[in-house]
Motif scaffolding. Structure first.
Motif, PDB file in Angstrom:
ATOM      1  N   LYS A  79       1.900  -2.910 -13.439  1.00 18.73           N
ATOM      2  CA  LYS A  79       0.930  -3.710 -12.705  1.00 18.73           C
ATOM      3  C   LYS A  79       1.069  -3.543 -11.198  1.00 18.73           C
ATOM      4  CE  LYS A  79      -0.916  -8.417 -12.403  1.00 18.73           C
ATOM      5  NZ  LYS A  79      -0.884  -8.513 -10.926  1.00 18.73           N
ATOM      6  N   ALA A  80       2.303  -3.367 -10.721  1.00 13.57           N
ATOM      7  CA  ALA A  80       2.529  -3.212  -9.280  1.00 13.57           C
ATOM      8  C   ALA A  80       1.866  -1.957  -8.731  1.00 13.57           C
ATOM      9  CB  ALA A  80       4.025  -3.179  -8.985  1.00 13.57           C
ATOM     10  N   VAL A  81       1.672  -0.949  -9.570  1.00 11.71           N
ATOM     11  CA  VAL A  81       0.965   0.263  -9.158  1.00 11.71           C
ATOM     12  C   VAL A  81      -0.537   0.038  -9.236  1.00 11.71           C
ATOM     13  CG1 VAL A  81       0.501   2.671  -9.755  1.00 11.71           C
ATOM     14  CG2 VAL A  81       2.846   1.816  -9.780  1.00 11.71           C
ATOM     15  N   LEU A  82      -0.982  -0.659 -10.269  1.00 11.68           N
ATOM     16  CA  LEU A  82      -2.407  -0.858 -10.476  1.00 11.68           C
ATOM     17  C   LEU A  82      -3.029  -1.828  -9.473  1.00 11.68           C
ATOM     18  CD1 LEU A  82      -2.493  -1.092 -14.377  1.00 11.68           C
ATOM     19  CD2 LEU A  82      -3.326   0.795 -12.978  1.00 11.68           C
ATOM     20  N   ASP A  83      -2.253  -2.821  -9.007  1.00 15.44           N
ATOM     21  CA  ASP A  83      -2.855  -3.860  -8.173  1.00 15.44           C
ATOM     22  C   ASP A  83      -2.710  -3.605  -6.678  1.00 15.44           C
ATOM     23  OD1 ASP A  83      -0.256  -4.447  -7.552  1.00 15.44           O
ATOM     24  OD2 ASP A  83      -0.199  -6.388  -8.555  1.00 15.44           O
ATOM     25  N   HIS A  84      -2.373  -2.359  -6.305  1.00 14.45           N
ATOM     26  CA  HIS A  84      -2.343  -1.967  -4.885  1.00 14.45           C
ATOM     27  C   HIS A  84      -1.222  -2.643  -4.096  1.00 14.45           C
ATOM     28  CE1 HIS A  84      -6.894  -0.827  -5.050  1.00 14.45           C
ATOM     29  NE2 HIS A  84      -6.147  -0.155  -5.893  1.00 14.45           N
ATOM     30  N   GLU A  85      -0.164  -3.051  -4.772  1.00 17.41           N
ATOM     31  CA  GLU A  85       0.947  -3.677  -4.062  1.00 17.41           C
ATOM     32  C   GLU A  85       1.619  -2.690  -3.105  1.00 17.41           C
ATOM     33  OE1 GLU A  85       5.395  -5.382  -5.080  1.00 17.41           O
ATOM     34  OE2 GLU A  85       3.837  -5.523  -6.607  1.00 17.41           O
ATOM     35  N   LEU A  86       1.794  -1.449  -3.564  1.00 21.27           N
ATOM     36  CA  LEU A  86       2.484  -0.439  -2.748  1.00 21.27           C
ATOM     37  C   LEU A  86       1.549   0.605  -2.167  1.00 21.27           C
ATOM     38  CD1 LEU A  86       5.713   0.378  -4.809  1.00 21.27           C
ATOM     39  CD2 LEU A  86       5.583  -0.749  -2.586  1.00 21.27           C
ATOM     40  N   GLY A  87       0.487   0.911  -2.864  1.00 21.59           N
ATOM     41  CA  GLY A  87      -0.367   2.008  -2.424  1.00 21.59           C
ATOM     42  C   GLY A  87      -1.769   1.889  -2.979  1.00 21.59           C
ATOM     43  N   ARG A  88      -2.429   3.043  -3.043  1.00 27.00           N
ATOM     44  CA  ARG A  88      -3.808   3.083  -3.509  1.00 27.00           C
ATOM     45  C   ARG A  88      -3.939   4.116  -4.625  1.00 27.00           C
ATOM     46  NH1 ARG A  88      -3.447  -0.929  -1.201  1.00 27.00           N
ATOM     47  NH2 ARG A  88      -4.782  -1.822   0.436  1.00 27.00           N
ATOM     48  N   ALA A  93      10.862   1.938  -7.549  1.00 29.50           N
ATOM     49  CA  ALA A  93      12.279   1.844  -7.202  1.00 29.50           C
ATOM     50  C   ALA A  93      12.509   2.127  -5.721  1.00 29.50           C
ATOM     51  CB  ALA A  93      13.092   2.809  -8.066  1.00 29.50           C
ATOM     52  N   LEU A  94      11.712   3.049  -5.168  1.00 28.60           N
ATOM     53  CA  LEU A  94      11.853   3.412  -3.749  1.00 28.60           C
ATOM     54  C   LEU A  94      11.029   2.505  -2.833  1.00 28.60           C
ATOM     55  CD1 LEU A  94      11.589   7.313  -4.090  1.00 28.60           C
ATOM     56  CD2 LEU A  94      13.639   6.033  -3.419  1.00 28.60           C
ATOM     57  N   ARG A  95      10.151   1.683  -3.431  1.00 25.75           N
ATOM     58  CA  ARG A  95       9.187   0.919  -2.645  1.00 25.75           C
ATOM     59  C   ARG A  95       8.384   1.872  -1.758  1.00 25.75           C
ATOM     60  NH1 ARG A  95       7.810  -3.205  -4.940  1.00 25.75           N
ATOM     61  NH2 ARG A  95       7.010  -4.073  -2.972  1.00 25.75           N
ATOM     62  N   GLN A  96       7.943   2.976  -2.378  1.00 26.39           N
ATOM     63  CA  GLN A  96       7.290   4.058  -1.657  1.00 26.39           C
ATOM     64  C   GLN A  96       5.779   3.870  -1.628  1.00 26.39           C
ATOM     65  OE1 GLN A  96       8.362   6.977   0.061  1.00 26.39           O
ATOM     66  NE2 GLN A  96       6.178   6.802   0.532  1.00 26.39           N
ATOM     67  N   ALA A  97       5.201   3.810  -0.438  1.00 23.89           N
ATOM     68  CA  ALA A  97       3.750   3.745  -0.297  1.00 23.89           C
ATOM     69  C   ALA A  97       3.136   5.065  -0.761  1.00 23.89           C
ATOM     70  CB  ALA A  97       3.376   3.475   1.159  1.00 23.89           C
ATOM     71  N   PHE A  98       1.935   4.991  -1.339  1.00 24.25           N
ATOM     72  CA  PHE A  98       1.351   6.197  -1.927  1.00 24.25           C
ATOM     73  C   PHE A  98      -0.167   6.129  -1.939  1.00 24.25           C
ATOM     74  CE2 PHE A  98       1.836   3.126  -5.338  1.00 24.25           C
ATOM     75  CZ  PHE A  98       0.611   3.194  -5.980  1.00 24.25           C
ATOM     76  N   VAL A  99      -0.774   7.314  -2.015  1.00 24.66           N
ATOM     77  CA  VAL A  99      -2.163   7.503  -2.445  1.00 24.66           C
ATOM     78  C   VAL A  99      -2.093   8.418  -3.645  1.00 24.66           C
ATOM     79  CG1 VAL A  99      -4.418   8.472  -1.904  1.00 24.66           C
ATOM     80  CG2 VAL A  99      -3.168   7.200  -0.150  1.00 24.66           C
TER      81      VAL A  99
END
Length: 307
Positions: free
Chosen positions: A164-173, A144-150
């Motif tokens: 899927k957007a978390v799993l496929d590295h769209e926003l982070g790692r 929701a925040l489009r927050q980059a993350f590790v």
């Protein structure tokens, strides 16, 4: 400090078993062994927890009065931090998913492409386990925040439940392991979503990274209180309030350059300077050598009496 911040709660797993019980039994055993010790080393640094360190020394003095023994010397040494350069090797893969393996070096190469203080680092240490619902709430807040993350999550911890957007590295790692101190040293890391274990607490304060503390048991509750209320270097969330909207609100306060973040950063600057001075000085080394000398003297005294 409120009673809820005292370290006596036991975390229950989803099946109702007290996973923290063995830990508490070990801690209780250590407390009973206190009467046999001749000294104590505390991984901390002078000035960080002056009130609690003074209370512990007062407890040692009370023990001296009660049993007639010599006072127990208590020394703070630290912070004991490894401050080498970030790893660059492309070996040692840290995660496997739809996008393939990611090495430690590749993780830091990705961090190098991110803006300063723009990435949220998420890690709950080696004991706390993610439940499926909790992981999804965090994932939805990040999206929701489009927050980059590790995000450090072990392979068996419900990765299949994440979007899927978390799993496929769209926003982070999403990684199964990462070197924490080099991560906290990296300029792209803007905040640390942590379980507030003591090592993590000391490392994040020493490197000037604000925290979102999610404490679970033992000293984590006390550490989280120090982080949020005493040192005022971050925010805290409870399991009771652990839902997307609240997680999203707190992450936003930590990551965006507003009055809250500026307050935390100003307080962290003082603690970071204290840590740097402690690491550069020889005070901890002198305390450690004095402690070892005391142990050696006691050992030689015992051997002399035996002979």
């Amino acid at each position: 400090m409120p009673s809820t911040a005292f370290p006596f709660y036991v975390q229950k797993s989803a099946d109702g078993k007290d996973r923290g019980l063995l830990l508490y039994q070990n801690l209780t055993k250590q407390l009973h062994q206190w009467k046999h010790v001749s000294g104590a080393l505390i991984h901390s640094m002078d000035g960080l927890k002056s009130e609690s360190d003074s209370a512990l020394r007062a407890l040692a003095a009370m023990k001296e009065i009660s049993d007639g023994r010599a006072s127990i010397p208590i020394s703070t040494i630290g912070p004991l931090l490894h401050t080498s350069s970030p790893p660059t090797s492309h070996n040692n893969p840290t995660t496997t998913n739809e996008s393939g393996d990611i090495s430690v070096g590749q993780l830091f190469e990705w961090l190098d492409t991110r803006a300063t203080a723009s990435v949220l680092y998420i890690s709950m240490g080696s004991v706390v386990r993610w439940e499926a619902g909790q992981a999804r709430e965090v994932a939805m807040a990040l999206l929701a925040l489009r927050q980059a993350f590790v995000w450090v999550m072990r392979p068996w911890e419900l990765r299949e439940s994440l979007p899927k957007a978390v799993l496929d590295h769209e926003l982070g790692r999403l990684v199964k392991w990462a070197p924490q101190v080099p991560l906290l040293q990296h300029p792209s890391i803007g905040a640390f979503f942590t379980h507030a274990g003591w090592n993590s607490t000391l490392e994040t304060v020493s490197h000037g990274v604000p925290t979102l503390a999610w404490a679970h048991f033992v000293d984590q509750l006390t550490n989280a209180w120090f982080l949020t209320h005493h040192w005022q270097v971050g925010l805290e969330i409870s399991t009771h309030d652990f839902h997307q909207s609240e997680i999203q609100r707190l992450i936003s306060l930590l990551m965006h350059d507003g009055p809250d973040r500026r307050l935390y950063m100003s307080h962290l600057a003082c603690h970071r300077d204290t840590a740097r001075q402690a690491m550069l000085s020889s005070s901890s080394r002198k305390k450690l050598y004095a402690f070892l000398d005391e142990i050696l003297d006691n050992f030689l005294s015992v051997e002399t009496m035996r002979n």
